[in-house]
Design an enzyme around this catalytic site. Structure first.
Site: not given
Lengths: 312, 291
Positions: A149, A212, A248
């Site tokens: 990430d 995300k 996400k």
């Protein structure tokens, strides 16, 4: 790559990134639709399925300066079997930790279906020197991370240096190799839904496997409207290029009720094809306990007590 | 002069320090002595019970952590605020009760106020009376201390509507417990007016939560809730009390009910430090004596 500069054309000109169109967002309509989806009533049998799905798509996260190897090991045990007393509870999708703790998590999860995710790339600000950020990404992957990430360079993005932001994500994608790349947009710092849509497109075109919402380190995190905005961007991307990018949601998701609101938003916008761990994740730390409590409530018919569930 | 429309009060539930309608959106009519409509009370649901227990749970640590002296001050403050609204309480008791004269209603209000003061005084004394140093065979200090059980569910007594409620609520919260009260089904309005005085008396949010509605719908989720540590079933009919006790046993919840003497609401027999003890656990500590 010249198309990327089209973003910076004067107002009125077609807004696009690398040839992918970026349509403007109707903020009022977006918020109304998100609010309407969150009032959808869910019946008991669907609730049971939604709770299990919420566990299967969860990225169980611990991103504290006080994380110890022991704490990460305990988290990994919980990720594999969320309820020690009930092994019918599915495993979560991944455990998300800082790079230094990736080897610990990788070892603890070696014999489980749970993936190891690592934040990297100067998390949470993303303003370390580029070489250091890329080295961190490569290090995390080498240490055993299946998913990485990284954060969008908001400094570059907000000042209009889109090419720089794009190149950095593309560089991180290369450094990732076969690991999945999730790009955190930190939507709370982007200022408007149009900017969120633009950042989503930029990250997807640059090679993100997932986009995300948030780091969880600032006050404003995932909201239903932001989730819907990004889901619509993913839908546009799939329609225009045929590429399926995952979503996400992270930050501030603490209750089972919030979780199934997000499942409704994603299901309604992107279809059931996205309701799998391959294309949808919920990043959370305290959500798991609430989901387990609701699961027990459905099973026993009794409201549960928080003290009976783990502290972390 | 034009006729003025009366501004009627909406009697809402008291959950976590806020006055709220039911999650279910329902209400039910409450009739007065002569059968006339007094107001529409909120018809609470099991989810309101759940929310109230959650509020009580999160408020409990902070309330028990206050000094006993401070809890006493706050309970006394409740009496002060009730005293200033004495006429309102008396009128409401008179309207609700069966054949309750104005004089009897005023007496009940006075007794309720005095009961708050009585328990306020006990706040920093009951631990000394109920606990203390125990003589043991060894070189130890051995101390017993009563500590609050946690969250207490109170099924409120029906009539009269005010004094029994205060008589059961005050001994629960004085030691540091928090309470979820199911108000009387037939006379719920006075309980909500009491909640208004609690909200103005520095009682922290969530320490007292009051739900109105139908017993058969609200008692089972309260009795079965794992986070409820003790239940006062004084206001339950025998059949319902038996079911509730069974539910409570499954989650190891202590069940308490008022004795016949304690039901003489206006008498001194209705107030006792042992009622505070009924909602406490005794913690005993052994500490080696120094030389």
């Amino acid at each position: 790559m010249t198309d990327l500069l089209a973003v910076e054309t004067p107002a009125g000109a077609a807004d696009a990134v690398a040839g992918v169109r970026i349509t403007p967002v109707d903020a009022v309509g977006l918020e109304q639709r998100a609010a309407a989806l969150c009032t959808r009533s869910i019946k008991t049998s669907s609730k049971a399925a939604a709770l299990d799905l919420a566990i299967r798509v969860m990225d169980l996260t611990t991103l504290e300066g006080a994380d110890t190897p022991e704490r990460v090991e305990a988290l990994c045990t919980r990720a594999h079997h969320p309820d020690a007393a009930d092994w019918s509870v599915p495993s979560v999708a991944a455990v998300c930790v800082y790079p230094e703790l990736v080897p610990v998590a990788a070892e603890a999860l070696a014999n489980s279906p749970v993936a190891v995710a690592s934040v990297a790339g100067g998390f949470p600000a993303g303003l370390a020197p580029l070489e250091a950020r890329l080295a961190e990404v490569a290090w995390a992957v080498a240490a055993g991370a299946d998913e990485v990430d990284i954060v969008l360079n908001r400094s570059a993005f907000l000042s209009g240096r889109y090419q720089k932001a794009y190149d950095e994500i593309a560089g991180a994608k290369q450094a990732c190799g076969s690991a999945h790349l999730k790009v955190i947009l930190e939507t709370g710092e982007l200022g408007s839904y149009d900017q969120i849509r633009r950042a989503s497109m930029l990250a997807m075109v640059a090679g993100a496997d997932f986009i995300k919402t948030s780091t969880g380190k600032i006050g404003t995190s995932a909201t239903p409207a932001v989730a819907l905005c990004m889901a619509e961007a993913i839908r546009d991307m799939a329609e225009q290029t045929g590429r399926s990018v995952g979503l996400k949601l992270a930050g501030g998701i603490r209750t089972a009720k919030q979780a199934w609101h997000y499942l409704v938003i994603v299901g309604e916008t992107l279809g059931p094809g996205w309701l799998t761990p391959e294309r949808f994740r919920l990043g959370a730390s305290s959500l798991l306990n609430d989901v387990l409590m609701q699961r027990a409530k459905l099973r026993d018919g009794r409201y549960q007590r928080r003290e009976d569930y783990s502290v972390d | 002069m034009s006729d003025r429309l009366v501004v009627n009060k909406t009697y809402k539930q008291f959950i976590g320090g806020a006055f709220e309608r039911s999650e279910s959106g329902r209400s039910y009519p409450v009739a007065g002595v002569g059968g006339e409509l007094l107001a529409n009370a909120v018809q609470g649901s099991r989810k309101d019970v759940r929310d109230a227990v959650a509020a009580a749970r999160s408020a409990q640590g902070g309330w028990a952590g206050r000094t006993a002296y401070n809890r006493g001050q706050i309970l006394y403050r409740v009496a002060e605020v009730m005293e200033s609204r004495r006429d309102e309480f008396s009128a409401e008791v008179a309207r609700a009760g069966d054949g309750c004269s104005d004089e009897a209603a005023a007496q009940e209000t006075t007794a309720a106020i005095d009961r708050w003061v009585w328990y306020a005084g006990w706040a920093d004394k009951f631990a000394t009376v109920l606990g203390g140093a125990n003589p043991v065979a060894g070189p130890y200090f051995n101390l017993s201390v009563p500590e609050p059980v946690g969250v207490v569910g109170i099924v409120g007594f029906g009539e009269p509507p005010l004094l029994p409620l205060v008589s059961r609520l005050a001994p629960v919260i004085v030691s540091g417990n928090t309470a979820v009260v199911l108000a009387s089904e037939r006379c719920p309005l006075v309980a909500i007016t009491l909640a208004e005085t609690l909200a103005l008396s520095d009682v922290p949010s969530g320490v007292v939560n009051i739900i109105t509605g139908h017993r058969d719908e609200l008692v089972p989720p309260l009795a079965g809730h794992v986070a409820v540590d003790s239940l006062d079933l004084t206001g339950c009919e025998p059949d319902m009390a038996a079911d509730a006790s069974r539910q409570a046993a499954a989650t190891i919840t202590r069940v308490v009910s008022a004795s016949a003497a304690e039901r003489q609401w206006a008498d001194e027999s209705a107030q006792s430090p042992y009622l505070i003890d009924a909602f406490c656990e005794t913690k005993t500590v052994w500490h080696p004596k120094g030389r």
